[in-house]
Design a protein around this motif. Structure first.
Motif, PDB file in Angstrom:
ATOM      1  N   ASN A  26       0.846  -1.195   0.000  1.00 58.50           N
ATOM      2  CA  ASN A  26       0.000   0.000   0.000  1.00 58.50           C
ATOM      3  C   ASN A  26       0.879   1.242   0.000  1.00 58.50           C
ATOM      4  OD1 ASN A  26      -2.410  -1.384   0.129  1.00 58.50           O
ATOM      5  ND2 ASN A  26      -2.577  -1.244   2.343  1.00 58.50           N
ATOM      6  N   GLU A  28       1.281   5.321   0.975  1.00 59.76           N
ATOM      7  CA  GLU A  28       0.969   6.024   2.230  1.00 59.76           C
ATOM      8  C   GLU A  28      -0.508   6.390   2.331  1.00 59.76           C
ATOM      9  OE1 GLU A  28       1.643   7.423   5.907  1.00 59.76           O
ATOM     10  OE2 GLU A  28       3.222   6.525   4.690  1.00 59.76           O
ATOM     11  N   TYR A  29      -1.145   6.687   1.226  1.00 56.47           N
ATOM     12  CA  TYR A  29      -2.535   7.145   1.213  1.00 56.47           C
ATOM     13  C   TYR A  29      -3.545   6.014   1.002  1.00 56.47           C
ATOM     14  CZ  TYR A  29      -1.438   6.878  -3.723  1.00 56.47           C
ATOM     15  OH  TYR A  29      -1.006   6.437  -4.950  1.00 56.47           O
ATOM     16  N   ARG A  31      -5.317   2.147   2.054  1.00 51.69           N
ATOM     17  CA  ARG A  31      -5.557   1.132   3.070  1.00 51.69           C
ATOM     18  C   ARG A  31      -6.159  -0.066   2.351  1.00 51.69           C
ATOM     19  NH1 ARG A  31      -2.996   4.562   4.638  1.00 51.69           N
ATOM     20  NH2 ARG A  31      -3.158   5.805   6.521  1.00 51.69           N
ATOM     21  N   ASP A  42      -8.862  -6.645  10.035  1.00 53.10           N
ATOM     22  CA  ASP A  42      -8.420  -5.263  10.219  1.00 53.10           C
ATOM     23  C   ASP A  42      -7.793  -4.735   8.929  1.00 53.10           C
ATOM     24  OD1 ASP A  42      -9.209  -5.156  12.857  1.00 53.10           O
ATOM     25  OD2 ASP A  42      -7.292  -5.904  13.606  1.00 53.10           O
ATOM     26  N   LYS A  44      -5.244  -2.986   6.450  1.00 51.26           N
ATOM     27  CA  LYS A  44      -3.782  -2.909   6.435  1.00 51.26           C
ATOM     28  C   LYS A  44      -3.365  -1.514   5.990  1.00 51.26           C
ATOM     29  CE  LYS A  44      -3.582  -7.291   7.318  1.00 51.26           C
ATOM     30  NZ  LYS A  44      -3.285  -7.765   8.623  1.00 51.26           N
ATOM     31  N   GLY A  45      -2.455  -0.932   6.730  1.00 53.27           N
ATOM     32  CA  GLY A  45      -1.994   0.424   6.460  1.00 53.27           C
ATOM     33  C   GLY A  45      -0.930   0.471   5.391  1.00 53.27           C
ATOM     34  N   PRO A  46      -0.189   1.572   5.347  1.00 52.84           N
ATOM     35  CA  PRO A  46       0.857   1.700   4.326  1.00 52.84           C
ATOM     36  C   PRO A  46       1.989   0.705   4.548  1.00 52.84           C
ATOM     37  CG  PRO A  46       0.815   3.610   5.789  1.00 52.84           C
ATOM     38  CD  PRO A  46      -0.319   2.744   6.172  1.00 52.84           C
ATOM     39  N   TYR A  49       2.127  -6.061   3.186  1.00 59.29           N
ATOM     40  CA  TYR A  49       1.346  -6.981   4.015  1.00 59.29           C
ATOM     41  C   TYR A  49       1.288  -8.327   3.306  1.00 59.29           C
ATOM     42  CZ  TYR A  49      -2.305  -5.448   0.798  1.00 59.29           C
ATOM     43  OH  TYR A  49      -3.012  -5.145  -0.324  1.00 59.29           O
ATOM     44  N   LYS A  60      -8.456  -2.281  -1.986  1.00 60.43           N
ATOM     45  CA  LYS A  60      -7.765  -1.054  -1.608  1.00 60.43           C
ATOM     46  C   LYS A  60      -8.718   0.131  -1.615  1.00 60.43           C
ATOM     47  CE  LYS A  60      -3.134  -2.354  -2.906  1.00 60.43           C
ATOM     48  NZ  LYS A  60      -1.893  -1.928  -3.539  1.00 60.43           N
ATOM     49  N   THR A  63      -7.457   7.056   0.587  1.00 56.75           N
ATOM     50  CA  THR A  63      -7.912   7.930   1.673  1.00 56.75           C
ATOM     51  C   THR A  63      -7.602   9.403   1.405  1.00 56.75           C
ATOM     52  OG1 THR A  63      -5.850   7.588   2.894  1.00 56.75           O
ATOM     53  CG2 THR A  63      -7.701   6.111   3.404  1.00 56.75           C
TER      54      THR A  63
END
Length: 182
Positions: A26, A28-29, A31, A42, A44-46, A49, A60, A63
């Motif tokens: 991912n 930075e922007y 999820r 849950d 997954k952030g930047p 994964y 995806k 954001t």
């Protein structure tokens, strides 16, 4: 010798491709909302994964703030004047899981809510108020939209009436009235 090499190479290539598909990355922007056998996990952030092959699926969500020019809406004000209105909307996803699981196409849903809200906000206003006090219209529209989309995990950053067209006959009448007052 040659047939055994190709027999060994095919499974190795298949395993390599499967191994590469198990990793996701991912920005930075972004999820990633992960579904494991159809159940949500849950987000997954930047960064990277790992997904279990054939078990996990990732969707995806961007954001970043999205800017959308609403189509021209033709509506009638509270005092019966037909007007054409354009507006601009800024919004973003704040809860990626809700954006994916609560509404089917979240960006289109926000657009539809904004267009409907714009017509409602104009219908609750007089022409005089539209011409003089757009900030009140913008605040009313912002409140209507926030109430509509917060359940979807979306945040409205701003909404502004951009352009207001009134019929030429009404423009002439307003000009004559202003001239008579002077």
């Amino acid at each position: 010798m040659m047939p055994t090499l190709s027999v060994l190479a095919i499974p190795i290539v298949v395993l390599l491709v499967a191994a590469l598909k198990t990793f996701g990355i991912n920005q930075e922007y972004e999820r990633a909302v992960v579904f494991r056998l159809g159940r949500v996990k849950d987000p997954k952030g930047p960064g990277w994964y790992w997904l279990i092959p054939f078990v996990d699926r990732a969707v995806k969500v961007d954001t970043r703030t999205i800017t959308l020019a609403l189509d021209t809406q033709e509506t009638v004000t509270r005092d019966g004047v037909a007007v054409r209105v354009n507006a601009v909307l800024w919004f973003r996803a704040t809860n990626p899981t809700r954006v994916i699981t609560v509404v089917e196409n979240w960006q289109r849903a926000v657009l539809q809510a904004a267009e409907t809200g714009l017509r409602d906000a104009i219908g609750q206003s007089d022409l005089d108020q539209l011409l003089k006090d757009r900030a009140v219209i913008n605040q009313r529209l912002m409140g209507m939209l926030t109430k509509a989309v917060e359940q979807w995990g979306v945040l409205i950053d701003a909404v502004e009436v951009k352009d207001l067209d009134i019929p030429e006959s009404m423009q002439r009448a307003i000009a004559r009235e202003a001239e008579a007052i002077r």
